[in-house]
Design a protein around this motif. Structure first.
Motif, PDB file in Angstrom:
ATOM      1  N   ALA A   1       7.818  -7.472  28.018  1.00  0.00           N
ATOM      2  CA  ALA A   1       8.473  -6.477  27.447  1.00  0.00           C
ATOM      3  C   ALA A   1       9.183  -6.956  28.643  1.00  0.00           C
ATOM      4  O   ALA A   1      10.265  -6.951  28.039  1.00  0.00           O
TER       5      ALA A   1
ATOM      6  N   ASP B   1      11.413   2.309  30.075  1.00  0.00           N
ATOM      7  CA  ASP B   1      10.996   1.864  30.769  1.00  0.00           C
ATOM      8  C   ASP B   1       9.315   2.291  29.321  1.00  0.00           C
ATOM      9  O   ASP B   1       8.311   1.236  30.081  1.00  0.00           O
TER      10      ASP B   1
ATOM     11  N   LEU C   1       8.523   0.507  26.302  1.00  0.00           N
ATOM     12  CA  LEU C   1       8.503  -0.798  26.490  1.00  0.00           C
ATOM     13  C   LEU C   1       7.070  -0.737  26.899  1.00  0.00           C
ATOM     14  O   LEU C   1       6.517  -1.851  27.001  1.00  0.00           O
TER      15      LEU C   1
ATOM     16  N   LEU D   1      15.362  -2.247  21.579  1.00  0.00           N
ATOM     17  CA  LEU D   1      14.338  -2.370  22.215  1.00  0.00           C
ATOM     18  C   LEU D   1      13.845  -3.265  21.370  1.00  0.00           C
ATOM     19  O   LEU D   1      12.944  -4.530  21.655  1.00  0.00           O
TER      20      LEU D   1
ATOM     21  N   ARG E   1      14.327  -7.084  21.057  1.00  0.00           N
ATOM     22  CA  ARG E   1      15.025  -7.432  22.060  1.00  0.00           C
ATOM     23  C   ARG E   1      16.745  -7.839  22.520  1.00  0.00           C
ATOM     24  O   ARG E   1      16.842  -9.366  22.405  1.00  0.00           O
TER      25      ARG E   1
ATOM     26  N   LEU F   1      14.384  -8.712  30.988  1.00  0.00           N
ATOM     27  CA  LEU F   1      13.602  -8.217  30.065  1.00  0.00           C
ATOM     28  C   LEU F   1      13.664  -9.277  29.059  1.00  0.00           C
ATOM     29  O   LEU F   1      12.806  -9.327  27.719  1.00  0.00           O
TER      30      LEU F   1
END
Length: 845
Positions: A126, A468, A471, A579, A582, A609
């Motif tokens: 991640a 988080d 992820l 997410l 990315r 990230l």
């Protein structure tokens, strides 16, 4: 130092978790304690240098400033490092059920999946941290070991995803095969014979369990796999073995999804592990320990899946007096391939199939009674029949449906499709609750208290914490937003949980640091307005929706509602989609105009990230980097954001994003034009060094200054009010880096020790990055006390008059010192004596 530890007598998952945690926490030291299996010792022999573990007895507990615990939450299993608990901050990564008296950790992640190596691999993936092939191989071994080659019921989709990522990172399957499967030695073969001799079968909670209790004359390592083999050998739901050896009774338990082995052992003998695999030690005789565990298993058996849960009811049936044609029509109407046949009293007397009736129609027998074509050997089952019993009936009689009969009455029917569906039934997907379960226990308890104390006010977990969790990364702090007074909620929480509270009523924020070290950042839900570009925002209380709208990027604009229940994931700007892609996407085109420092925060987040700025967002950022907009942002704010960037585990990716957006030049005036060194390349080398040691943040500032021309460096230091010592360090460093190499091509040999000693710590680290050949000399200088060296006065004392000749002798001696031709003062003095004699033309004979 940061110290990473795991449980005594580590397995491959524990060892892999140590190695992965070292990647996640650059510069941390890892150690293991306790006996190692033969396979683990063999792996360490091959990869000792790559793993770089330190002996447990060499760790100075007084020097530990943070403890990172992996693959266990049991304080008794990390001795002697349990002495640090309550004294230093603790971060925990574990996939086991939480034991009684568990380690209290403020950070990390705790989640019931197949392996702790999966948790850490997921977080490294991640955050775009590369995993070297040796560590990837070890991690894949750990996952295979703890998931039974990805077959145990505790295995999750994340375990498979982690395995795929490790394979893509270069894991060696040949080594996995070699180390994942023990070749049984003579002692293990003898133990297996004893195990099979004492094995007995019986029922616990209506399920087949194989067990054994005996005494063995010597300790045999790595026998847990033999216990696991009993499950397959006896087709049992659980296997429990209690064996007395090595002055203790060792208890092993393995089970499928029908039992919780860890809970049973924890209750019976104080053991622990996974629901499907557990271990414990006891001083009880083997027979008594086994009896206790079997009794506990009855209390930790999953409720059986029965026919009553699976059956369809009411049942579509036909009477035995119905005609074939009518029954076929009924089958077509309901889309069935068969139905039970009942008599006038409703008792099941047979089963008819569509295939048999179609054959009867082809022979012109549509008007005949269906009873002439039904199967009269009815295989039925009661409502309490279990799933395995129903499956056995289908296999034995090769039938597709089973009537469920209760006291002679047809109450339901179970089909082959029902049985298959039961085996592939997915657990209820409560997304928000699942995410919250990833939190360490101390964080879960804190959130539960906050939700209870919020009363009628809506309370949300927000921002980076939610990001988080999605992820799969370990949490650092908890960010909370309340549609009410944050200061009041913080005061209530402090009274209940303790800790230190800092409230800023005018800003609607409060920070509560709990005794465990966990930090809760509380804020009143608010909206922001900007009087002009770059201005600090004007804040007014508002709703969660308005609060999300003021965020910088979609991935930070998500919330988990904690109060009122149930927990709900709130994602108004599709942050979860970003997410998955990315990427960083701003909420609106004027985001960076309102606050240009969002460019700096975004670059830092993207670098951390491994994300990219979404195309439109990158364009908006570049458009905001104009002198007119940037003039409204103080240099102090920009410098503060840059300092936070220097504190990241990996700085170069963030600087690369800033350079690509043009922010290094627009905000900081650093173009790199005319410089002899590439600042980004130097930062990348510093990042590599930061994996092994504590590189000072100022080394990255120095990299930027060395990568700038003199005028740019001077202007930047002046404009951003950095201490001028950084310019002095730059000058000293460049005097070394730009030194003409010797005839053999080595620049390092032309550098005197005195010049290296004159460099401060950041400059020394940057010199290591720029000139690796000097790393050994720097380490020697830092670890040894300053030696007595030849000085000008010593040369004069040898008879040479003050002047250029003295400097020439000193340079020759310094060159000899750098080459290793002289190693201490006596040798330097002797060489100087000969050089002085040559200079004076003395006869050395």
């Amino acid at each position: 130092m940061r110290l990473i530890v795991t449980h005594e007598q580590p397995d491959f998952d524990a060892l892999a978790s140590l190695a992965l945690a070292k990647l996640l926490f650059p510069g941390a030291v890892a150690t293991i304690q306790g006996a190692l299996s033969k396979q683990l010792r063999a792996f360490l022999t091959l990869y000792r240098d790559e793993l770089d573990l330190v002996p447990a007895n060499s760790v100075d507990l007084a020097g530990v400033r943070e403890l990172i615990v992996v693959d266990t939450a049991d304080p008794s299993r990390i001795e002697p490092f349990d002495a640090l608990l309550g004294k230093v901050p603790v971060t925990l990564y574990d996939h086991h059920p939480t034991p009684e008296g568990a380690i209290v950790a403020a950070r990390g992640i705790s989640e019931r999946i197949g392996a702790t190596a999966t948790l850490l691999t997921r977080e490294l993936h991640a955050t775009a941290v590369p995993i070297p092939p040796p560590v990837a191989t070890l991690a894949l071994l750990g996952i295979h070991e703890d998931t039974g080659n990805l077959t145990y019921d505790s295995c999750s989709p994340d375990d498979y995803r982690a395995a795929a990522h490790l394979l893509a990172s270069g894991a060696n399957l040949g080594l996995v095969r070699r180390f994942a499967h023990d070749h049984l030695g003579a002692d293990q073969l003898a133990f297996r014979d004893a195990l099979l001799q004492h094995a007995r079968t019986g029922e616990v909670a209506g399920r087949l369990v194989v067990s054994a209790a005996f005494t063995y004359p010597e300790y045999v390592p790595a026998v847990s796999g033999l216990v696991n083999d009993l499950l397959d050998l006896y087709a049992a739901d659980a296997a429990v073995v209690a064996v007395a050896m090595d002055r203790s009774t060792l208890v092993f338990a393995r089970s499928n999804e029908r039992f919780d082995s860890a809970a049973a052992l924890a209750e019976a003998v104080g053991g622990g592990g996974h629901a499907g695999a557990a271990f414990g030690k006891s001083q009880l005789p083997p027979e008594e320990a086994l009896e206790r565990v079997l009794a506990a298993l009855t209390r930790h058996a999953a409720p059986p899946v029965t026919a009553r849960e699976l059956m369809s009811s009411p049942v579509k049936s036909v009477r035995q007096s119905d005609s074939v044609a009518n029954v076929v029509e009924k089958l077509l109407l309901f889309g069935h391939n068969g139905m039970p046949v009942t008599d006038d009293a409703g008792r099941v007397v047979g089963v008819v199939s569509r295939r048999d009736l179609d054959r009867a129609l082809r022979h012109g027998l549509g008007a005949s009674r269906v009873s002439g074509f039904m199967s009269r050997e009815v295989v039925s089952a009661p409502p309490h029949a279990t799933l395995p019993q129903l499956e056995a009936l289908v296999l034995k009689h090769n039938i597709g449906r089973i009537p469920i009969v209760d006291r002679g009455e047809l109450v339901g029917i179970v089909t082959r499709t029902d049985l298959i569906g039961a085996r592939h039934r997915r657990p209820h997907d409560d997304r928000a609750a699942t995410l919250l379960e990833r939190l360490p226990d101390s964080a879960e308890r804190a959130l539960a208290s906050a939700a209870a104390l919020a009363g009628d006010a809506a309370l949300y977990l927000v921002g980076g914490t939610v990001r988080d969790l999605l992820l799969g990364a370990g949490i650092k702090d908890l960010d909370l937003v309340v549609e009410g007074s944050a200061a009041r909620l913080g005061a209530h929480l402090q009274r209940e949980l303790g800790g230190t509270l800092s409230a800023h009523v005018e800003f609607g924020t409060a920070t509560l640091t709990l005794p465990s070290g966990l930090q809760l950042d509380l804020a009143t839900a608010r909206e922001e307005t900007y009087s002009h570009p770059g201005a600090l925002p004007e804040v007014t209380p508002s709703s969660i929706r308005k609060d999300m709208a003021r965020r910088d990027f979609t991935i930070n604009a998500m919330a988990l509602r904690l109060n009122p229940p149930p927990a709900v994931l709130f994602d108004p700007y599709s942050g979860e989609e970003d997410l998955a892609a990315r990427q960083l996407r701003a909420l609106h085109p004027l985001s960076f105009v309102e606050d240009p420092t969002r460019v700096l925060r975004g670059a830092r987040l993207a670098g951390r990230l491994g994300f990219q700025f979404e195309a439109a967002t990158a364009a908006w950022a570049r458009e905001a980097l104009t002198p007119e907009v940037l003039a409204n942002v103080s240099h102090a704010r920009s410098r503060a954001e840059l300092e936070l960037t220097f504190a990241e585990g990996r700085v170069a990716p963030a600087l690369a994003v800033l350079a690509e957006l043009g922010a290094l030049e627009a905000i900081f005036g650093l173009t790199g034009a005319g410089a002899r060194f590439d600042a980004l390349e130097l930062a990348g080398r510093l990042d590599a060094l930061r994996q092994e040691g504590e590189v000072p943040d100022a080394a990255y500032l120095l990299a930027l200054l060395v990568g700038a021309n003199p005028e740019e460096a001077e202007r930047h230091v002046e404009a951003f009010n950095w201490p001028r010592r950084h310019l002095q360090a730059r000058a000293k460093l460049l005097s070394v880096l730009l030194r003409e190499p010797r005839a053999d091509g080595r620049r390092g040999g032309a550098v005197r020790d005195e010049e290296l000693e004159a460099l401060d710590a950041p400059a020394r680290w940057l010199l290591r990055a720029a000139e690796p050949e000097l790393a050994g000399r720097l380490q020697r200088l830092e670890q040894q006390p300053p030696p007595r060296r030849l000085r000008g006065s010593d040369v004069v004392a040898l008879g040479l008059l003050p002047g250029p000749a003295v400097g020439k002798v000193l340079d020759e001696v310094a060159q000899a010192r750098a080459d290793g031709r002289v190693s201490h003062f006596a040798e330097e003095l002797d060489l100087a004596r000969r050089l002085v004699a040559e200079e004076r033309g003395d006869d050395l004979e």
